[in-house]
Design a protein around this motif. Structure first.
Motif, PDB file in Angstrom:
ATOM      1  N   GLU A 110       9.625  14.388 -29.101  1.00 34.80           N
ATOM      2  CA  GLU A 110      10.628  13.707 -29.929  1.00 34.80           C
ATOM      3  C   GLU A 110      10.465  12.195 -29.856  1.00 34.80           C
ATOM      4  OE1 GLU A 110      14.784  15.147 -30.531  1.00 34.80           O
ATOM      5  OE2 GLU A 110      15.233  13.443 -29.226  1.00 34.80           O
ATOM      6  N   PHE A 111      10.276  11.666 -28.657  1.00 32.85           N
ATOM      7  CA  PHE A 111      10.058  10.223 -28.519  1.00 32.85           C
ATOM      8  C   PHE A 111       8.857   9.773 -29.339  1.00 32.85           C
ATOM      9  CE2 PHE A 111      12.026   9.780 -23.985  1.00 32.85           C
ATOM     10  CZ  PHE A 111      13.288   9.872 -24.531  1.00 32.85           C
ATOM     11  N   ALA A 146       9.723   7.486 -21.621  1.00 30.16           N
ATOM     12  CA  ALA A 146      10.044   6.566 -22.711  1.00 30.16           C
ATOM     13  C   ALA A 146       9.024   5.442 -22.797  1.00 30.16           C
ATOM     14  CB  ALA A 146      11.451   6.004 -22.519  1.00 30.16           C
ATOM     15  N   ILE A 147       8.637   4.897 -21.666  1.00 31.67           N
ATOM     16  CA  ILE A 147       7.641   3.824 -21.649  1.00 31.67           C
ATOM     17  C   ILE A 147       6.313   4.324 -22.201  1.00 31.67           C
ATOM     18  CG2 ILE A 147       6.287   2.335 -20.114  1.00 31.67           C
ATOM     19  CD1 ILE A 147       8.815   2.181 -18.331  1.00 31.67           C
ATOM     20  N   ASP A 152      10.414  -0.046 -26.908  1.00 28.71           N
ATOM     21  CA  ASP A 152      10.617  -1.486 -26.755  1.00 28.71           C
ATOM     22  C   ASP A 152      11.690  -1.801 -25.722  1.00 28.71           C
ATOM     23  OD1 ASP A 152       8.824  -2.472 -28.928  1.00 28.71           O
ATOM     24  OD2 ASP A 152      10.193  -1.289 -30.173  1.00 28.71           O
ATOM     25  N   TYR A 153      12.731  -0.963 -25.697  1.00 29.85           N
ATOM     26  CA  TYR A 153      13.829  -1.158 -24.762  1.00 29.85           C
ATOM     27  C   TYR A 153      14.229   0.177 -24.140  1.00 29.85           C
ATOM     28  CZ  TYR A 153      14.819  -5.777 -26.864  1.00 29.85           C
ATOM     29  OH  TYR A 153      14.730  -7.065 -27.312  1.00 29.85           O
ATOM     30  N   ILE A 154      14.684   0.111 -22.899  1.00 31.79           N
ATOM     31  CA  ILE A 154      15.380   1.202 -22.232  1.00 31.79           C
ATOM     32  C   ILE A 154      16.836   0.778 -22.104  1.00 31.79           C
ATOM     33  CG2 ILE A 154      15.629   2.554 -20.120  1.00 31.79           C
ATOM     34  CD1 ILE A 154      13.016   3.160 -21.395  1.00 31.79           C
ATOM     35  N   LYS A 155      17.744   1.678 -22.470  1.00 26.75           N
ATOM     36  CA  LYS A 155      19.165   1.385 -22.283  1.00 26.75           C
ATOM     37  C   LYS A 155      19.768   2.436 -21.367  1.00 26.75           C
ATOM     38  CE  LYS A 155      23.488   0.348 -24.658  1.00 26.75           C
ATOM     39  NZ  LYS A 155      24.121   0.089 -25.967  1.00 26.75           N
ATOM     40  N   ILE A 156      20.514   1.993 -20.373  1.00 21.29           N
ATOM     41  CA  ILE A 156      21.112   2.877 -19.388  1.00 21.29           C
ATOM     42  C   ILE A 156      22.630   2.900 -19.595  1.00 21.29           C
ATOM     43  CG2 ILE A 156      21.455   3.354 -16.946  1.00 21.29           C
ATOM     44  CD1 ILE A 156      18.565   3.697 -17.900  1.00 21.29           C
ATOM     45  N   TYR A 157      23.135   4.091 -19.925  1.00 20.21           N
ATOM     46  CA  TYR A 157      24.581   4.286 -20.021  1.00 20.21           C
ATOM     47  C   TYR A 157      25.103   4.773 -18.666  1.00 20.21           C
ATOM     48  CZ  TYR A 157      24.778   3.982 -25.151  1.00 20.21           C
ATOM     49  OH  TYR A 157      24.730   3.558 -26.452  1.00 20.21           O
ATOM     50  N   LYS A 158      25.909   3.951 -18.027  1.00 22.01           N
ATOM     51  CA  LYS A 158      26.505   4.312 -16.748  1.00 22.01           C
ATOM     52  C   LYS A 158      27.490   3.211 -16.372  1.00 22.01           C
ATOM     53  CE  LYS A 158      25.217   6.360 -12.310  1.00 22.01           C
ATOM     54  NZ  LYS A 158      24.120   6.687 -11.369  1.00 22.01           N
ATOM     55  N   PRO A 159      28.585   3.541 -15.671  1.00 22.02           N
ATOM     56  CA  PRO A 159      29.487   2.480 -15.227  1.00 22.02           C
ATOM     57  C   PRO A 159      28.726   1.396 -14.471  1.00 22.02           C
ATOM     58  CG  PRO A 159      30.509   4.614 -14.868  1.00 22.02           C
ATOM     59  CD  PRO A 159      29.095   4.884 -15.332  1.00 22.02           C
ATOM     60  N   PHE A 160      29.100   0.160 -14.723  1.00 21.90           N
ATOM     61  CA  PHE A 160      28.316  -0.961 -14.216  1.00 21.90           C
ATOM     62  C   PHE A 160      28.308  -1.038 -12.703  1.00 21.90           C
ATOM     63  CE2 PHE A 160      28.069  -5.485 -12.955  1.00 21.90           C
ATOM     64  CZ  PHE A 160      26.749  -5.704 -13.340  1.00 21.90           C
ATOM     65  N   ASP A 161      27.108  -1.212 -12.163  1.00 18.07           N
ATOM     66  CA  ASP A 161      26.896  -1.469 -10.734  1.00 18.07           C
ATOM     67  C   ASP A 161      25.734  -2.442 -10.640  1.00 18.07           C
ATOM     68  OD1 ASP A 161      25.423  -1.085  -8.130  1.00 18.07           O
ATOM     69  OD2 ASP A 161      27.140   0.202  -7.716  1.00 18.07           O
ATOM     70  N   PRO A 173       8.253  -2.186 -16.456  1.00 16.94           N
ATOM     71  CA  PRO A 173       7.282  -3.281 -16.590  1.00 16.94           C
ATOM     72  C   PRO A 173       7.815  -4.401 -17.474  1.00 16.94           C
ATOM     73  CG  PRO A 173       6.630  -1.414 -17.947  1.00 16.94           C
ATOM     74  CD  PRO A 173       7.785  -0.943 -17.115  1.00 16.94           C
ATOM     75  N   ALA A 174       7.226  -5.567 -17.328  1.00 19.77           N
ATOM     76  CA  ALA A 174       7.688  -6.739 -18.077  1.00 19.77           C
ATOM     77  C   ALA A 174       7.545  -6.559 -19.589  1.00 19.77           C
ATOM     78  CB  ALA A 174       6.919  -7.974 -17.615  1.00 19.77           C
TER      79      ALA A 174
END
Length: 214
Positions: A110-111, A146-147, A152-161, A173-174
């Motif tokens: 799918e990716f 995903a990489i 282009d971007y990874i987005k992480i859904y999770k309460p902030f820590d 990676p950069a």
């Protein structure tokens, strides 16, 4: 203290979202020169019409929100329509159910399909992961998949820590950007994220009463 406005991305995902709130967010993006605005697919076309010629922010939408359960063919059609409507950042939710069915390569396939479609239209390809369901090995592997697909971007859904966000940044990676959901973070924590190389600070529960004085 660095100006953080051009790192901030607003996301509107409230089920009771009104058109007035939508335009309030757009005005906030325009006036503060924020990095981006993410809206439901239903609203992309209307937002693009009123985007403004001097607005350099990305207009994004989320495909398969919140858990990516839709068939790939449905996600593909939704992606095509979003691109046609003027989205410049397509955020694809990882299918958590497919991921934990470990005898297949559905997520990887799918990716690859959606990433190719998005890049053909010169838009940004973001993979979003609801990390609430992932232990560390699974999250690391999902990020790697995903990489490998050219995200282009990874987005992480999770309460902030802050500490967890900085740890996740070390896995990436950069050449790939990280978007961190940072509702509730203070200005010092936001600055730490930027100093560590985090490209997008995502505010998911934006309200019209919020101000940005970074």
């Amino acid at each position: 203290m660095q100006n953080l406005s051009n790192f901030i991305e607003l996301q509107l995902s409230n089920p009771k979202l009104s058109i007035e709130e939508m335009y309030s967010a757009l005005s906030t993006v325009q006036q503060n020169k924020l990095a981006g605005l993410i809206v439901p697919p239903f609203w992309v076309k209307k937002m693009r019409r009123d985007w403004g010629t001097e607005n350099t922010a990305t207009l994004g939408t989320v495909i398969g929100f919140p858990n990516g359960y839709q068939r790939t063919e449905v996600k593909q059609l939704e992606t095509e329509l979003a691109l046609k409507d003027g989205a410049t950042d397509i955020e694809v939710m990882l299918n958590t159910s497919a991921w934990f069915s470990t005898q297949n390569n559905w997520v990887k396939i799918e990716f690859a399909k959606l990433g190719k479609l998005i890049h053909q239209q010169e838009a940004f390809f973001t993979v979003a992961i609801d990390a609430n369901y992932f232990d560390t090995p699974n999250l690391q592997q999902a990020i790697k998949e995903a990489i490998d697909a050219g995200v282009d971007y990874i987005k992480i859904y999770k309460p902030f820590d802050i500490n967890e966000s900085l740890r996740i940044k070390e896995w990436i990676p950069a050449s790939v950007g990280l978007k961190v959901c940072a509702d509730g973070a203070n200005q010092q924590e936001l600055q730490k994220l930027i100093n560590a190389g985090v490209e997008r600070i995502c505010i998911n529960n934006f309200t019209s009463s919020q101000t940005f004085s970074f």
